[in-house]
Write an enzyme that holds these catalytic residues in place. Structure first.
Site, PDB file in Angstrom:
ATOM      1  CD  GLU A 167      -3.006   0.243  -0.072  1.00  0.00           C
ATOM      2  OE1 GLU A 167      -3.117  -0.686  -0.985  1.00  0.00           O
ATOM      3  OE2 GLU A 167      -3.123   1.640  -1.068  1.00  0.00           O
TER       4      GLU A 167
HETATM    5  C1  LIG Z   1       3.061  -9.620   0.732  1.00  0.00           C
HETATM    6  C2  LIG Z   1       2.776  -8.423  -0.231  1.00  0.00           C
HETATM    7  C3  LIG Z   1       1.292  -8.141  -0.523  1.00  0.00           C
HETATM    8  C4  LIG Z   1       1.161  -7.021  -1.646  1.00  0.00           C
HETATM    9  N1  LIG Z   1      -0.254  -7.111  -2.121  1.00  0.00           N
HETATM   10  C5  LIG Z   1      -0.521  -6.172  -3.300  1.00  0.00           C
HETATM   11  C6  LIG Z   1      -1.773  -5.995  -3.995  1.00  0.00           C
HETATM   12  O1  LIG Z   1      -2.633  -6.589  -3.300  1.00  0.00           O
HETATM   13  N2  LIG Z   1      -1.700  -5.664  -5.078  1.00  0.00           N
HETATM   14  C7  LIG Z   1      -0.858  -5.021  -5.446  1.00  0.00           C
HETATM   15  O2  LIG Z   1      -0.864  -4.240  -6.721  1.00  0.00           O
HETATM   16  N3  LIG Z   1       0.551  -4.952  -4.909  1.00  0.00           N
HETATM   17  C8  LIG Z   1       0.607  -5.675  -3.831  1.00  0.00           C
HETATM   18  N4  LIG Z   1       2.003  -5.492  -3.393  1.00  0.00           N
HETATM   19  C9  LIG Z   1       2.892  -4.853  -3.810  1.00  0.00           C
HETATM   20  C10 LIG Z   1       3.599  -3.720  -3.032  1.00  0.00           C
HETATM   21  O3  LIG Z   1       2.597  -2.824  -2.919  1.00  0.00           O
HETATM   22  C11 LIG Z   1       4.689  -3.270  -3.591  1.00  0.00           C
HETATM   23  O4  LIG Z   1       5.753  -4.315  -3.103  1.00  0.00           O
HETATM   24  C12 LIG Z   1       5.286  -1.986  -2.998  1.00  0.00           C
HETATM   25  O5  LIG Z   1       4.432  -0.712  -3.440  1.00  0.00           O
HETATM   26  C13 LIG Z   1       6.821  -1.712  -3.376  1.00  0.00           C
HETATM   27  O6  LIG Z   1       6.847  -1.743  -4.733  1.00  0.00           O
HETATM   28  P1  LIG Z   1       8.092  -2.732  -5.005  1.00  0.00           P
HETATM   29  O7  LIG Z   1       8.170  -3.824  -4.294  1.00  0.00           O
HETATM   30  O8  LIG Z   1       8.465  -2.756  -6.569  1.00  0.00           O
HETATM   31  O9  LIG Z   1       9.391  -1.720  -4.509  1.00  0.00           O
HETATM   32  P2  LIG Z   1      10.032  -0.899  -5.281  1.00  0.00           P
HETATM   33  O10 LIG Z   1       9.362   0.129  -5.735  1.00  0.00           O
HETATM   34  O11 LIG Z   1      11.101  -1.339  -6.091  1.00  0.00           O
HETATM   35  O12 LIG Z   1      11.037   0.057  -3.929  1.00  0.00           O
HETATM   36  C14 LIG Z   1      12.260  -0.387  -3.441  1.00  0.00           C
HETATM   37  C15 LIG Z   1      12.694   0.805  -2.404  1.00  0.00           C
HETATM   38  O13 LIG Z   1      12.826   1.984  -3.239  1.00  0.00           O
HETATM   39  C16 LIG Z   1      12.138   2.899  -2.528  1.00  0.00           C
HETATM   40  N5  LIG Z   1      11.600   3.951  -3.501  1.00  0.00           N
HETATM   41  C17 LIG Z   1      10.982   3.252  -4.863  1.00  0.00           C
HETATM   42  N6  LIG Z   1      10.534   4.387  -5.362  1.00  0.00           N
HETATM   43  C18 LIG Z   1      10.695   5.815  -4.692  1.00  0.00           C
HETATM   44  C19 LIG Z   1      10.530   7.112  -4.861  1.00  0.00           C
HETATM   45  N7  LIG Z   1      10.247   7.590  -6.007  1.00  0.00           N
HETATM   46  N8  LIG Z   1      10.939   7.855  -3.670  1.00  0.00           N
HETATM   47  C20 LIG Z   1      11.409   7.385  -2.640  1.00  0.00           C
HETATM   48  N9  LIG Z   1      11.655   6.043  -2.445  1.00  0.00           N
HETATM   49  C21 LIG Z   1      11.588   5.212  -3.613  1.00  0.00           C
HETATM   50  C22 LIG Z   1      11.160   2.143  -1.585  1.00  0.00           C
HETATM   51  O14 LIG Z   1      10.509   3.223  -0.669  1.00  0.00           O
HETATM   52  C23 LIG Z   1      11.605   1.079  -1.359  1.00  0.00           C
HETATM   53  O15 LIG Z   1      12.279   1.243  -0.146  1.00  0.00           O
HETATM   54  C24 LIG Z   1       2.241  -6.375  -2.371  1.00  0.00           C
HETATM   55  C25 LIG Z   1       3.278  -6.866  -1.981  1.00  0.00           C
HETATM   56  C26 LIG Z   1       3.906  -7.866  -0.915  1.00  0.00           C
HETATM   57  C27 LIG Z   1       5.234  -8.241  -0.527  1.00  0.00           C
END
Ligand SMILES: Cc1cc2nc3c(=O)[nH]c(=O)nc-3n(C[C@H](O)[C@H](O)[C@H](O)COP(=O)(O)OP(=O)(O)OC[C@H]3O[C@@H](n4cnc5c(N)ncnc54)[C@H](O)[C@@H]3O)c2cc1C
Length: 591
Positions: free
Chosen positions: A434
């Protein structure tokens, strides 16, 4: 025997005294939500949470979920409990009666939701996403889609999901590639989504996926995204469920916590979808869901900390270790001041977090129901300001609070059999999904503070200062709280001024200071709620209330928060004012 006891008394205190149920009760549509009715609802939900839901928590953790023959298998107990709770009408408790909900205030729904989350976080996620999806459809969907989908979703007969994430599009939704093309009175959606919570299961005969996709020829970036409702099985005009819609589960993740919640890779192949809201405005529609979902995930931080705290408290009362002057033989570890410190720390934080989360929920009720348009607008601005704080601060704090609960168990916390480790593992996701804490903080600084030149924040600080002034009527009794809160509010005001003066000078400044600013706001806003709680407690004690012990304890936990936690405001301010300097000083290869 269940090891969770929903803290109904504290929840009622937060709803009636901090979130001002009296005001909500006067709003049109909420006339029935009297304190007596709310208490009865919470008592009934508590019984179910304690006796029916809480026992499945460890089962979900042990058994987890798996994909077999293209189907997601979840623990049998999850299904049985889901049917019982939805069958009893709990799913849509705060959805409007027009769509089959119970029509209770959102803040009452939050308290019930906290109970489900504390009882079993993994299990509760299915309802969280379903009701969030239903709200987005209710607000943005056409009459036809609403008639087709809403009642069944609100009742929990069908569940809902939120499909945003793709392997190349996590925090950056502009990178979404899932495509959509027109077909008759709907669209065909094709693509792969990852990490989809409760993406599939056999608890209901249909799942409605809210999918963000890009129409052929749509502009790049977030402006080209449209929201679609894509059912797992096609729906006939009479509402009955038909054949497969080519929505398939590719796999379910093995993960650190929330083992009972299936996290799925989903594939859509020419799957029929209904547009929700305007074309190319999908993200705006998704934001409806996000205000709710982010508040609910912030609440997860409160709920999981409460569950962990209760378990630590029970262990501290039982575990005999060491001696203490004045006690014969060994003493229960709760007698040791350092164990007390840990318990007090958890208790005070949880009360502050709950207070802030419920008060934020009230702003949602008022933003929707206040008769005066300008009041609604002010309430909406306050809600939007506080949502990222509740999400970011409460979930970040749940990391250290569930860890402290484990610490109280000593070595028995580190092994799995006590269950303390599960809470720490389960809590870990809350700062990630989220929107990570970094994304919440960016939203707070960019969209909620700088965009309106700090107006909403200024009003919030003004309300905090009004509480400081009001505390004067309690004289010496609350003088320490008053003085410590006054200092902390001053730190927040100073950091806000610094931000206003410095954000434009260096493009890295807002991003570098944002998480510390969010934690500063959470800490001060939490202390503000604790001070308000202490003020109510003094009034109640002066009025000769029967339950003196509850209100005396409120003053103690508020004083602890002021003495031990509010001083962090100064440290957060110093971090903010250090700016981007050293954070950005090293080149990439110097790390
Ligand atoms: C158990 C689980 C359930 C989930 N459920 C859902 C779901 O139901 N529906 C859905 O759509 N998604 C879901 N997700 C996905 C989740 O919302 C994402 O994992 C999350 O938004 C982070 O995206 P990412 O994993 O690609 O990390 P990234 O976007 O790759 O981020 C990696 C790091 O970089 C930082 N970062 C990235 N961009 C920026 C920026 N612009 N400014 C500052 N910091 C930044 C982040 O804060 C983080 O620390 C789920 C994930 C998990 C693990």
């Amino acid at each position: 025997m269940s090891d969770y006891h929903a803290p109904v008394k504290d929840m009622l205190f937060a709803i009636t005294r901090l979130a001002d149920l009296g005001r909500i009760n006067q709003l049109q549509g909420f006339e029935d939500a009297t304190p007596d009715l709310v208490e009865a609802v919470l008592e009934e939900a508590a019984q179910l949470a304690n006796e029916v839901v809480a026992p499945i928590n460890a089962i979900g953790d042990r058994e987890g979920t798996r994909v077999e023959d293209g189907k997601v298998i979840v623990p049998e107990e999850f299904k049985t409990v889901y049917r019982q709770i939805t069958g009893d009408g709990w799913a849509g408790i705060s959805q409007s009666a027009d769509v089959g909900g119970q029509g209770l205030p959102y803040v009452v729904g939050l308290a019930v939701e906290e109970m489900w989350q504390a009882a079993s976080l993994a299990w509760s996620l299915c309802a969280l996403l379903t009701q969030g999806a239903a709200r987005a459809i209710e607000e943005h969907g056409s009459e036809e889609i609403k008639a087709l989908l809403l009642e069944k979703m609100v009742a929990g007969e069908w569940t809902g999901t939120m499909n945003l994430t793709e392997s190349q599009a996590g925090s950056d939704l502009a990178a979404i590639r899932t495509s959509a093309a027109p077909d008759g009175n709907g669209y065909r959606v094709t693509g792969q989504k990852i990490f989809i919570t409760w993406g599939d299961h056999e608890m209901t005969n249909n799942v409605i996926h809210l999918v963000l996709a890009r129409l052929t020829g749509a502009p790049p970036g977030v402006r080209g995204l449209t929201l679609f409702a894509v059912p797992k099985r096609l729906i006939h005009a009479d509402g009955s469920v038909g054949e497969s819609n080519n929505v398939c589960v590719v796999s379910a993740e093995h993960k650190l916590g929330i083992h009972g919640s299936p996290t799925c890779v989903m594939s859509f192949e020419n799957s029929f979808g209904y547009p929700v809201g305007e074309l190319n405005k999908g993200l705006a529609c998704m934001f409806t869901m996000m205000n709710h979902a982010r508040l609910s995930v912030g609440l997860e931080g409160v709920a999981i900390s409460e569950r962990a705290y209760q378990q630590a408290l029970a262990y501290a009362r039982e575990r005999v270790q060491g001696q203490k002057k004045g006690h014969e033989g060994g003493v229960a570890i709760i007698e040791h001041p350092d164990v007390r410190r840990m318990l007090m720390h958890m208790k005070a934080y949880i009360e502050a977090m709950r207070g802030l989360a419920y008060v934020t929920g009230t702003h949602l009720d008022r933003a929707n129901h206040e008769p005066d348009e300008s009041v609604r607008a002010r309430e909406l601005a306050r809600l939007e300001l506080l949502v990222p704080v509740v999400k970011g601060w409460c979930t970040e704090m749940s990391q250290s609070l569930t860890s402290l609960a484990l610490q109280v168990h000593g070595g028995m916390g580190y092994v799995e059999e006590t269950g303390a480790a599960q809470h720490l593992r389960d809590a870990r996701i809350t700062t990630i999904y989220e929107g990570t804490t970094g994304i919440q903080a960016a939203d707070l600084i960019g969209r909620k503070i700088l965009r309106d030149q700090g107006q909403a924040l200024k009003l919030l600080i003004g309300d905090m200062q009004a509480t400081v002034a009001d505390l004067e009527r309690h004289g010496e009794r609350l003088a320490p709280i008053r003085s410590l809160l006054q200092t902390a509010v001053g730190e927040l005001a100073a950091a806000a001024l610094w931000l206003g003066d410095n954000f434009a000078g260096n493009p890295d400044t807002p991003g570098a200071v944002s998480v510390n600013f969010l934690m500063l706001m959470g800490t001060v806003a939490g202390g503000w709620q604790m001070a308000r709680a202490a003020s109510v407690a003094v009034e109640q004690l002066d009025a000769g209330v029967e339950d003196k012990s509850f209100f005396e304890a409120k003053i103690v936990s508020a004083t602890y928060f002021a003495e031990q936690i509010l001083p962090l405001a100064g440290a957060y301010r110093a971090r903010v004012e250090a700016g981007a300097g050293t954070i950005m000083a090293l080149s990439d290869d110097q790390f």
